[in-house]
Design a protein around this motif. Structure first.
Motif, short mmCIF file in Angstrom:
data_model
loop_
_atom_site.label_atom_id
_atom_site.label_comp_id
_atom_site.label_asym_id
_atom_site.label_seq_id
_atom_site.Cartn_x
_atom_site.Cartn_y
_atom_site.Cartn_z
N ALA A 138 0.82 -1.22 0.00
CA ALA A 138 0.00 0.00 0.00
C ALA A 138 0.85 1.27 0.00
CB ALA A 138 -0.94 0.00 1.21
N ALA A 140 2.72 2.37 2.50
CA ALA A 140 2.48 3.03 3.78
C ALA A 140 3.77 3.36 4.53
CB ALA A 140 1.59 2.13 4.66
N THR A 181 3.32 10.41 6.25
CA THR A 181 2.38 9.83 5.30
C THR A 181 1.02 10.50 5.21
OG1 THR A 181 1.45 8.29 6.90
CG2 THR A 181 3.38 7.55 5.67
N GLU A 184 -3.27 8.22 5.38
CA GLU A 184 -4.22 7.54 4.50
C GLU A 184 -3.67 6.23 3.97
OE1 GLU A 184 -7.71 6.72 3.45
OE2 GLU A 184 -7.37 8.65 4.42
N LYS A 185 -2.40 6.20 3.60
CA LYS A 185 -1.82 4.95 3.11
C LYS A 185 -1.67 3.93 4.23
CE LYS A 185 0.52 6.78 -0.95
NZ LYS A 185 -0.22 6.01 -1.94
N ASP A 188 -5.00 2.47 4.42
CA ASP A 188 -5.14 1.56 3.27
C ASP A 188 -4.46 0.23 3.54
OD1 ASP A 188 -6.51 3.49 1.84
OD2 ASP A 188 -4.78 4.10 0.63
#
Length: 201
Positions: A138, A140, A181, A184-185, A188
């Motif tokens: 993802a 992240a 980040t 949001e990631k 995810d």
């Protein structure tokens, strides 16, 4: 004082531990496990999160003497810990309020967990856990400083809640700060890990 405890399935002994020494210091400086990061040293950022008897804690706030005879899992042992959990059934451990359904891990099974003798102390050379792979897939991870704590916390969340809502994820990770980040990631990645976990069941 001398402290004897289990880290990532291995018995460890730390000698000459002074009374104010933290678990974080012992892990990083005495045992050579640098995954848990030393950032705020006040339990505010979550970068030093480890599991102590299955419960996520900020290792900077745990006195080393408090872990005598107890079980610690760091990010270095997360993949082996997850693999053992999968082999013995998925779900929250009985002793931590996760409930014991047909898919739960019994307390006895959890106590029998041990890392294989041939694996690396640093977690290198082992297959990544579901949540670790999801963080990579993802995107992240940026600077990576917060990642170990986030991984440990997210793994515990998915152990007790296989299908977390966005609110569940946000609440579980609320004690882990990230300056890169925008989160949001990271969200995810946890969603992706939960989806893959659901497909595997």
């Amino acid at each position: 004082m001398r402290v004897n405890f289990t880290v990532n399935g291995r018995q460890q002994e730390a000698d000459d531990v002074w009374e104010g020494e933290s678990l974080l210091y012992v892990l990083r400086e005495r045992l050579g496990l640098p995954g848990s990061k030393n950032a705020c040293e006040q339990g505010e950022c979550g970068s030093c999160t480890v599991r102590l008897d299955g419960v996520p804690v900020c290792s900077c706030l745990v006195a080393a003497g408090q872990v005598e005879g107890r079980e610690v899992v760091t990010v270095e042992g997360l993949a082996d810990f997850a693999k053992q959990r999968e082999q013995h059934g998925h779900g929250g451990a009985c002793g931590t309020g996760g409930g014991c359904g047909s898919k739960g891990v019994s307390t006895d099974e959890a106590k029998r967990w041990a890392a294989k003798p041939g694996d690396s102390q640093t977690g290198e050379g082992v297959e990544l856990s579901n949540i670790q792979q999801a963080f990579i897939d993802a995107g992240a991870v940026q600077c990576g400083f917060c990642t170990p704590g986030l991984l440990v916390q997210a793994d515990e969340l998915l152990e007790r809640n296989a299908d977390p809502s966005d609110q569940d994820i946000r609440e579980a990770l609320s004690g882990n700060l990230c300056r890169c980040t925008g989160y949001e990631k990271i969200l995810d990645a946890v969603r992706l890990a939960a989806a893959r976990q659901g497909e595997a069941v």
